[in-house]
Design a protein around this motif. Structure first.
Motif, PDB file in Angstrom:
ATOM      1  N   TYR A  62      -2.014  -8.862   0.853  1.00 25.47           N
ATOM      2  CA  TYR A  62      -1.805  -9.381  -0.322  1.00 25.47           C
ATOM      3  C   TYR A  62      -1.422 -10.846  -0.117  1.00 25.47           C
ATOM      4  O   TYR A  62      -0.274 -10.938   0.835  1.00 25.47           O
ATOM      5  N   ARG A 115       6.195  -9.485   5.494  1.00 29.12           N
ATOM      6  CA  ARG A 115       6.251 -10.628   5.080  1.00 29.12           C
ATOM      7  C   ARG A 115       6.260 -11.515   5.979  1.00 29.12           C
ATOM      8  O   ARG A 115       7.104 -11.841   6.723  1.00 29.12           O
ATOM      9  N   TYR A 137       6.176  -8.814  -4.110  1.00 29.73           N
ATOM     10  CA  TYR A 137       6.261  -7.368  -3.506  1.00 29.73           C
ATOM     11  C   TYR A 137       5.607  -6.411  -4.299  1.00 29.73           C
ATOM     12  O   TYR A 137       5.448  -5.411  -3.899  1.00 29.73           O
ATOM     13  N   LYS A 171       1.876 -14.112   3.451  1.00 27.95           N
ATOM     14  CA  LYS A 171       1.108 -12.983   3.592  1.00 27.95           C
ATOM     15  C   LYS A 171       2.047 -11.781   3.422  1.00 27.95           C
ATOM     16  O   LYS A 171       3.235 -11.671   3.964  1.00 27.95           O
ATOM     17  N   PHE A 172       1.661 -10.708   2.596  1.00 28.81           N
ATOM     18  CA  PHE A 172       2.623  -9.589   2.360  1.00 28.81           C
ATOM     19  C   PHE A 172       1.641  -8.472   2.959  1.00 28.81           C
ATOM     20  O   PHE A 172       0.604  -8.002   1.969  1.00 28.81           O
ATOM     21  N   GLN A 194      -1.016  -2.535  -4.809  1.00 35.32           N
ATOM     22  CA  GLN A 194      -2.254  -2.728  -3.926  1.00 35.32           C
ATOM     23  C   GLN A 194      -2.172  -1.750  -2.887  1.00 35.32           C
ATOM     24  O   GLN A 194      -3.378  -1.047  -2.862  1.00 35.32           O
ATOM     25  N   VAL A 246       6.746  -3.145   3.014  1.00 40.12           N
ATOM     26  CA  VAL A 246       6.069  -4.615   2.905  1.00 40.12           C
ATOM     27  C   VAL A 246       6.474  -5.701   3.923  1.00 40.12           C
ATOM     28  O   VAL A 246       7.769  -5.777   3.823  1.00 40.12           O
ATOM     29  N   ALA A 267       1.946  -6.315  -3.954  1.00 40.22           N
ATOM     30  CA  ALA A 267       1.652  -5.376  -2.677  1.00 40.22           C
ATOM     31  C   ALA A 267       1.740  -4.325  -2.680  1.00 40.22           C
ATOM     32  O   ALA A 267       0.824  -3.666  -1.906  1.00 40.22           O
ATOM     33  N   ALA A 320       1.265  -4.560   3.236  1.00 44.94           N
ATOM     34  CA  ALA A 320       1.996  -3.378   2.802  1.00 44.94           C
ATOM     35  C   ALA A 320       1.381  -2.121   3.240  1.00 44.94           C
ATOM     36  O   ALA A 320       0.205  -2.004   3.491  1.00 44.94           O
TER      37      ALA A 320
END
Length: 200
Positions: free
Chosen positions: A14, A100, A116, A20-21, A122, A98, A119, A23
């Motif tokens: 995400y 980051r 968060y 950028k996250f 998703q 997650v 992410a 997960a």
């Protein structure tokens, strides 16, 4: 008693405002397995600033344990949103981490919570699940001549034989679905046996 659990590990990305996250959602049913999953993610992304996580163990309707961590993010902006996503999903024995990568633009507390959460959501959306059957451990002490009969009953009940010890009798450690216990004991009634909880 069954409940959905992750069938396999998934990873999703995400992105928002250059951050950028990543997960990762996967199966974890103990603190040890959860920390092992966290460590594997840290090794995969060693240069990331944050590895925030949450987990829920056991039946999602009555979890045996739940925990979270912000890993350096402002308190309540990372672990809690991830856990909140988990607590609103009917999936047990699950952990989401997650990771980051900061993109240079601050998101603010509200932005972090939303990021968060998004992410984690998703990853949940990409997750395949399977049904987990809760098994009850028992030890059964029987005569040698009844061993095959007991093995047959365990197989019928979709249980497992964990261990078998031979002395003056046969001590079999078994694991049975909770809803099969009563029927198992009824079918065992015609033979002489002792049954006890494995952890006694």
């Amino acid at each position: 008693m069954t409940y959905p659990v992750p069938a396999k590990q998934v990873e999703t990305l995400y992105e928002i405002k250059k951050s950028k996250f990543i997960a990762c959602a996967g199966f974890a049913n103990s603190r040890e397995s959860a920390m092992a999953l966290l460590e594997s993610v840290k090794q995969q992304y060693p240069d990331a600033r944050h590895h925030c996580w949450a987990y829920v163990f056991g039946n999602p309707n009555a979890p045996s344990s739940a925990a979270m961590a912000d890993d350096g993010e402002p308190s309540g902006t990372a672990g809690k949103p991830i856990l909140n996503v988990l607590q609103h999903k009917d999936i047990g024995d699950i952990m989401i981490i997650v990771t980051r990568y900061f993109g240079g633009i601050k998101l603010g507390a509200g932005g972090l919570v939303r990021a968060y959460s998004a992410a984690a959501q998703q990853a949940i959306d990409a997750l395949d699940v399977r049904q987990e059957i809760k098994l009850e451990p028992l030890s059964v002490d029987i005569d040698f001549k009844h061993e095959q009969f007991v093995r047959h009953l365990v197989e019928q009940a979709k249980g497992k034989i964990a261990n078998c010890r031979y002395k003056s009798s046969v001590m079999i450690d078994i694991e049975l679905p909770l809803d099969a216990l009563d029927n198992f004991k009824k079918q065992m009634a015609p033979i002489a046996f002792k049954v006890s909880a494995k952890n006694e």
